[in-house]
Design a protein around this motif. Structure first.
Motif, short mmCIF file in Angstrom:
data_model
loop_
_atom_site.label_atom_id
_atom_site.label_comp_id
_atom_site.label_asym_id
_atom_site.label_seq_id
_atom_site.Cartn_x
_atom_site.Cartn_y
_atom_site.Cartn_z
N THR A 8 -5.86 -6.43 -7.76
CA THR A 8 -6.18 -7.82 -7.44
C THR A 8 -5.57 -8.77 -8.45
O THR A 8 -4.93 -9.76 -8.08
CB THR A 8 -7.70 -8.02 -7.37
OG1 THR A 8 -8.23 -7.13 -6.38
CG2 THR A 8 -8.06 -9.45 -7.01
N ASP A 9 -5.73 -8.47 -9.74
CA ASP A 9 -5.17 -9.33 -10.78
C ASP A 9 -3.65 -9.38 -10.71
O ASP A 9 -3.05 -10.45 -10.81
CB ASP A 9 -5.60 -8.85 -12.17
CG ASP A 9 -7.08 -9.03 -12.42
OD1 ASP A 9 -7.71 -9.86 -11.72
OD2 ASP A 9 -7.62 -8.33 -13.30
N LEU A 10 -3.04 -8.21 -10.54
CA LEU A 10 -1.57 -8.17 -10.47
C LEU A 10 -1.07 -8.85 -9.21
O LEU A 10 -0.06 -9.55 -9.24
CB LEU A 10 -1.08 -6.73 -10.55
CG LEU A 10 -1.34 -6.02 -11.88
CD1 LEU A 10 -1.05 -4.53 -11.75
CD2 LEU A 10 -0.50 -6.64 -12.98
N SER A 11 -1.76 -8.62 -8.10
CA SER A 11 -1.35 -9.22 -6.82
C SER A 11 -1.38 -10.73 -6.87
O SER A 11 -0.56 -11.40 -6.21
CB SER A 11 -2.26 -8.74 -5.69
OG SER A 11 -2.12 -7.36 -5.49
N ALA A 12 -2.30 -11.30 -7.62
CA ALA A 12 -2.43 -12.75 -7.69
C ALA A 12 -1.18 -13.41 -8.27
O ALA A 12 -0.93 -14.59 -8.04
CB ALA A 12 -3.65 -13.12 -8.53
N LYS A 13 -0.40 -12.64 -9.00
CA LYS A 13 0.81 -13.16 -9.65
C LYS A 13 2.08 -12.83 -8.87
O LYS A 13 3.17 -13.07 -9.35
CB LYS A 13 0.92 -12.57 -11.06
CG LYS A 13 -0.28 -12.85 -11.93
CD LYS A 13 -0.19 -12.06 -13.21
CE LYS A 13 -1.52 -12.11 -13.95
NZ LYS A 13 -1.60 -11.13 -15.02
N MET A 14 1.91 -12.24 -7.67
CA MET A 14 3.07 -11.75 -6.92
C MET A 14 3.18 -12.42 -5.56
O MET A 14 2.18 -12.85 -4.99
CB MET A 14 2.94 -10.23 -6.71
CG MET A 14 2.90 -9.42 -7.99
SD MET A 14 2.43 -7.69 -7.70
CE MET A 14 3.77 -7.12 -6.69
N ALA A 15 4.39 -12.45 -5.03
CA ALA A 15 4.60 -12.92 -3.66
C ALA A 15 4.08 -11.85 -2.71
O ALA A 15 4.21 -10.65 -3.00
CB ALA A 15 6.09 -13.16 -3.41
N PRO A 16 3.48 -12.23 -1.58
CA PRO A 16 2.96 -11.24 -0.63
C PRO A 16 3.99 -10.18 -0.22
O PRO A 16 3.65 -9.00 -0.10
CB PRO A 16 2.53 -12.09 0.57
CG PRO A 16 2.17 -13.41 -0.04
CD PRO A 16 3.17 -13.60 -1.15
N SER A 17 5.24 -10.57 -0.04
CA SER A 17 6.25 -9.58 0.35
C SER A 17 6.48 -8.56 -0.77
O SER A 17 6.71 -7.38 -0.50
CB SER A 17 7.57 -10.27 0.73
OG SER A 17 8.08 -11.00 -0.37
N ASP A 18 6.40 -9.00 -2.04
CA ASP A 18 6.54 -8.07 -3.17
C ASP A 18 5.36 -7.11 -3.23
O ASP A 18 5.52 -5.93 -3.54
CB ASP A 18 6.67 -8.83 -4.49
CG ASP A 18 7.98 -9.58 -4.61
OD1 ASP A 18 8.95 -9.21 -3.89
OD2 ASP A 18 8.04 -10.54 -5.40
#
Length: 191
Positions: A8-18
Motif C-alpha cells: 500500500t505504501d509503495l503503491s501510493a508512490k507509483m503510477a497504476p500501470s507501474d
C-alpha cells in the motif's frame, strides 16, 4: 495468498500501470514456482496468492512439496523488487480437509477453496510477522513431514491463533518478512 506488506505504501508512490506491471512480474514468478511443485493456484487477492496442494493427482508427500515450494518462493522473492524495494515474503502452511468448488450467486460464481485449513493458513501467515520468521506451519503439517523436510524449524507452543485458540506451530528460522503468502495443503477435498 500473498500480500506484499509494504504494498500500500509503495503503491501510493507509483503510477497504476507501474503497479500492475511490477506485481504481475512477481505473480508470474511465484505461479511458475507453485506449478513446478504441483500446487493449484486458487486465486490472487490483490498481491496475495491462495494456493492448494492435493486437488490434482500427485505422487508424493504434499507437505514436503509445499515446504520445498515455500522455500523456493522465499528465495525467489528476495531477487525481485516492487516500487524499488526488495520483495520479502512470509508464508503460512496448514493441512486439512477443504471444500473445493464453485460458490456465489446466479450473477457471479467462482471456484475457490474453503474450510478451517484455509483460515488457519491465513492466520499462520500473520504469525510470520509476530515471530519474525518467514515460514510458519501447523503442527499437523509438521507431523506429516519426512524428517528431511523438518530441518530448520523451531517449535512455538501455546500460540494464540485467532479463531483456533492455543496452537503449537513450527517456524523456519529467518528474518522478519515484508510480504505474505498463504498456502494450503489439502489432505482431503470435498466437492
Amino acid at each position: 495468498m500473498s500480500d506484499v506488506r509494504s504494498f500500500t505504501d509503495l503503491s501510493a508512490k507509483m503510477a497504476p500501470s507501474d503497479i500492475g506491471d511490477q506485481i504481475s512480474s512477481y505473480l508470474d514468478r511465484m505461479v511458475e514456482i507453485l506449478y513446478r511443485h504441483g500446487a493449484f493456484v486458487d486465486k490472487f487477492i490483490g498481491d496475495a496468492i491462495l494456493a492448494v496442494w492435493g486437488l490434482m493427482p500427485h505422487d508424493g508427500n504434499l507437505g514436503a512439496r509445499a515446504v520445498a515450494c515455500a522455500e523456493e518462493m522465499l528465495a525467489a522473492s528476495g531477487t525481485l523488487s516492487f516500487g524499488g524495494e526488495t520483495i520479502r515474503t512470509g508464508i503460512g502452511l496448514a493441512s486439512g480437509t477443504v471444500f473445493a468448488g464453485n460458490v456465489g450467486s446466479d450473477r457471479k460464481r467462482q471456484f475457490t477453496v474453503l474450510g478451517p485449513a484455509v483460515n488457519l493458513a491465513a492466520r499462520l501467515e500473520s504469525e510470520t510477522k509476530l515471530l519474525e520468521r518467514d515460514l510458519v506451519i501447523s503442527r499437523e503439517l509438521y507431523a506429516d513431514l519426512p524428517e528431511s523436510s523438518r530441518q530448520g524449524f523451531e517449535i512455538y507452543e501455546g500460540r494464540a491463533i485467532k479463531g483456533f485458540g492455543a496452537q503449537t506451530v513450527y517456524a523456519r528460522s529467518g528474518p522478519a518478512t515484508d510480504a505474505n503468502q498463504v498456502l494450503v495443503v489439502g489432505k482431503e477435498v470435498s466437492k
